[in-house]
Design a protein around this motif. Structure first.
Motif, PDB file in Angstrom:
ATOM      1  N   TYR A  60       0.766  -1.337  -0.166  1.00 18.64           N
ATOM      2  CA  TYR A  60      -0.123   0.049   0.031  1.00 18.64           C
ATOM      3  C   TYR A  60       1.043   1.130   0.058  1.00 18.64           C
ATOM      4  CZ  TYR A  60      -3.333  -3.591   1.753  1.00 18.64           C
ATOM      5  OH  TYR A  60      -3.991  -4.628   2.015  1.00 18.64           O
ATOM      6  N   HIS A  61       0.345   2.235  -0.812  1.00 14.45           N
ATOM      7  CA  HIS A  61       0.970   3.609  -0.628  1.00 14.45           C
ATOM      8  C   HIS A  61       0.334   4.455   0.394  1.00 14.45           C
ATOM      9  CE1 HIS A  61       3.373   2.510  -4.524  1.00 14.45           C
ATOM     10  NE2 HIS A  61       2.501   2.043  -4.764  1.00 14.45           N
ATOM     11  N   LEU A  62       1.110   4.352   1.528  1.00 13.36           N
ATOM     12  CA  LEU A  62       0.303   5.173   2.665  1.00 13.36           C
ATOM     13  C   LEU A  62       1.324   6.240   3.193  1.00 13.36           C
ATOM     14  CD1 LEU A  62      -1.178   2.255   4.602  1.00 13.36           C
ATOM     15  CD2 LEU A  62      -2.527   3.489   2.988  1.00 13.36           C
ATOM     16  N   LYS A  63       0.715   7.417   3.391  1.00 13.78           N
ATOM     17  CA  LYS A  63       1.475   8.387   4.159  1.00 13.78           C
ATOM     18  C   LYS A  63       0.931   8.343   5.595  1.00 13.78           C
ATOM     19  CE  LYS A  63       1.638  11.631   0.354  1.00 13.78           C
ATOM     20  NZ  LYS A  63       1.382  12.622  -0.319  1.00 13.78           N
ATOM     21  N   PRO A  64       1.845   8.133   6.623  1.00 17.12           N
ATOM     22  CA  PRO A  64       1.287   7.693   7.879  1.00 17.12           C
ATOM     23  C   PRO A  64       0.996   8.888   8.457  1.00 17.12           C
ATOM     24  CG  PRO A  64       3.635   7.931   7.705  1.00 17.12           C
ATOM     25  CD  PRO A  64       3.071   8.107   6.373  1.00 17.12           C
ATOM     26  N   LYS A  65      -0.251   8.671   9.462  1.00 12.88           N
ATOM     27  CA  LYS A  65      -0.489   9.801  10.439  1.00 12.88           C
ATOM     28  C   LYS A  65       0.633  10.249  11.057  1.00 12.88           C
ATOM     29  CE  LYS A  65      -3.448  11.845  13.493  1.00 12.88           C
ATOM     30  NZ  LYS A  65      -4.450  12.792  13.153  1.00 12.88           N
ATOM     31  N   THR A  66       0.752  11.667  11.476  1.00 11.17           N
ATOM     32  CA  THR A  66       1.726  12.297  12.341  1.00 11.17           C
ATOM     33  C   THR A  66       1.186  12.533  13.678  1.00 11.17           C
ATOM     34  OG1 THR A  66       1.455  14.600  11.259  1.00 11.17           O
ATOM     35  CG2 THR A  66       3.168  12.973  10.494  1.00 11.17           C
ATOM     36  N   TYR A  67       1.663  12.284  14.679  1.00 11.57           N
ATOM     37  CA  TYR A  67       1.351  12.684  16.081  1.00 11.57           C
ATOM     38  C   TYR A  67       2.395  13.402  16.792  1.00 11.57           C
ATOM     39  CZ  TYR A  67      -1.968   8.773  15.472  1.00 11.57           C
ATOM     40  OH  TYR A  67      -2.923   7.819  14.974  1.00 11.57           O
ATOM     41  N   ASP A  68       1.978  14.272  17.670  1.00 15.39           N
ATOM     42  CA  ASP A  68       3.057  15.016  18.439  1.00 15.39           C
ATOM     43  C   ASP A  68       3.987  14.223  19.218  1.00 15.39           C
ATOM     44  OD1 ASP A  68       2.078  17.395  17.439  1.00 15.39           O
ATOM     45  OD2 ASP A  68       0.907  17.671  19.243  1.00 15.39           O
ATOM     46  N   GLY A  69       5.325  14.183  18.892  1.00 16.98           N
ATOM     47  CA  GLY A  69       6.148  13.343  19.653  1.00 16.98           C
ATOM     48  C   GLY A  69       6.391  11.983  19.240  1.00 16.98           C
ATOM     49  N   LEU A  70       5.943  11.672  18.018  1.00 17.29           N
ATOM     50  CA  LEU A  70       6.073  10.331  17.543  1.00 17.29           C
ATOM     51  C   LEU A  70       7.134  10.675  16.161  1.00 17.29           C
ATOM     52  CD1 LEU A  70       5.167   7.164  17.525  1.00 17.29           C
ATOM     53  CD2 LEU A  70       3.650   7.912  15.714  1.00 17.29           C
ATOM     54  N   TYR A  89       8.951   7.353  20.778  1.00 16.23           N
ATOM     55  CA  TYR A  89       7.625   7.933  21.219  1.00 16.23           C
ATOM     56  C   TYR A  89       8.126   7.894  23.020  1.00 16.23           C
ATOM     57  CZ  TYR A  89       2.980   8.986  22.246  1.00 16.23           C
ATOM     58  OH  TYR A  89       1.814   9.618  22.698  1.00 16.23           O
ATOM     59  N   GLN A  90       7.886   9.023  23.396  1.00 13.55           N
ATOM     60  CA  GLN A  90       8.022   9.258  24.927  1.00 13.55           C
ATOM     61  C   GLN A  90       9.279   8.856  25.481  1.00 13.55           C
ATOM     62  OE1 GLN A  90       5.662  10.738  27.352  1.00 13.55           O
ATOM     63  NE2 GLN A  90       5.239  11.686  25.419  1.00 13.55           N
ATOM     64  N   GLY A  91      10.423   9.055  24.555  1.00 15.67           N
ATOM     65  CA  GLY A  91      11.815   8.812  25.061  1.00 15.67           C
ATOM     66  C   GLY A  91      12.515   7.503  24.733  1.00 15.67           C
ATOM     67  N   LEU A  92      11.196   6.529  24.204  1.00 19.98           N
ATOM     68  CA  LEU A  92      11.489   5.293  23.949  1.00 19.98           C
ATOM     69  C   LEU A  92      11.816   4.983  22.553  1.00 19.98           C
ATOM     70  CD1 LEU A  92       9.057   3.439  26.380  1.00 19.98           C
ATOM     71  CD2 LEU A  92      11.452   3.805  26.903  1.00 19.98           C
ATOM     72  N   THR A  93      12.647   3.905  22.047  1.00 18.19           N
ATOM     73  CA  THR A  93      12.682   3.622  20.761  1.00 18.19           C
ATOM     74  C   THR A  93      12.231   2.297  20.614  1.00 18.19           C
ATOM     75  OG1 THR A  93      14.961   4.566  20.476  1.00 18.19           O
ATOM     76  CG2 THR A  93      14.267   2.878  18.940  1.00 18.19           C
ATOM     77  N   PHE A  94      11.074   2.479  19.629  1.00 23.85           N
ATOM     78  CA  PHE A  94      10.077   0.982  19.381  1.00 23.85           C
ATOM     79  C   PHE A  94      10.743   0.441  17.869  1.00 23.85           C
ATOM     80  CE2 PHE A  94       7.850   3.377  22.196  1.00 23.85           C
ATOM     81  CZ  PHE A  94       7.199   2.434  23.059  1.00 23.85           C
ATOM     82  N   ILE A  95      10.532  -0.823  17.686  1.00 23.70           N
ATOM     83  CA  ILE A  95      10.570  -1.468  16.290  1.00 23.70           C
ATOM     84  C   ILE A  95       9.346  -1.902  16.309  1.00 23.70           C
ATOM     85  CG2 ILE A  95      11.589  -3.175  15.056  1.00 23.70           C
ATOM     86  CD1 ILE A  95      14.272  -3.006  16.663  1.00 23.70           C
TER      87      ILE A  95
END
Length: 183
Positions: A60-70, A89-95
């Motif tokens: 899919y060609h999707l433009k992701p939602k942008t959230y403050d701090g993400l 997000y919130q000072g943590l790194t996620f995969i």
């Protein structure tokens, strides 16, 4: 306290997307793949959710939602929806990935990428593991017909679910399993 909404493996279940947008309008929502919907169906949600591809998905060609701090780092050199993303997000790194290519120890993977939390789907089984201050989280499947838990005797049905990760800056406080059999 901030929340991160994580869900996976809808396998054609369409009502979960508007439901989560209505329930958590200001929280980032990460979808871990296997929606099995048409491109046009998925694209109408592309600006509301962050998607990664599963083994049953199209590109899919999707433009992701942008959230403050993400802050998202895509691991893809093209404009297709990636199979894996890294985000802060919130000072943590996620995969975030679907999990169908992840065969090694997930905590080794987390250490290698210097990440705090791995979000993965694919198995349809809710799971939270913690080791050395790092987390591996699977929200289970949000489709009640696709949920199962492996037991010695065979397969046993479990409620469909998504998860809400509650956190404060730099720390995961709790991971809530939310049943979504009946919305």
């Amino acid at each position: 306290m901030k929340q991160l909404i994580v869900f996976s493996d809808a396998h054609g279940r369409r009502d979960i997307f508007p439901y989560l947008e209505e329930m958590y309008p200001d929280s980032p929502k990460i979808y871990l793949g296997d929606c099995q919907m048409t491109r046009s169906e998925v694209e109408k949600y592309g600006d509301q959710f962050v998607f990664v591809l599963g083994n049953c998905d199209y590109n899919y060609h999707l433009k992701p939602k942008t959230y403050d701090g993400l802050h998202i780092e895509y691991r893809s050199s093209n404009d297709l929806t990636p199979e894996e993303i890294v985000f802060q997000y919130q000072g943590l790194t996620f995969i975030a990935c679907h999990g169908h290519h992840l065969y090694e120890d997930e905590f080794l993977y987390l250490r290698a990428w210097k990440a705090d939390c791995l979000l993965q789907g694919h198995t349809h089984v809710f799971k939270v593991k913690q080791k050395e201050g790092r987390y591996s989280i699977n929200p289970g499947s949000c489709n009640p017909y696709k949920v199962r838990e492996m037991e010695i005797e065979g397969w046993k049905r479990k409620p469909s679910s998504y998860c809400v990760i509650q956190m404060e800056y730099g720390k995961i406080l709790d991971v809530l399993r939310i049943s979504c059999d009946e919305l």
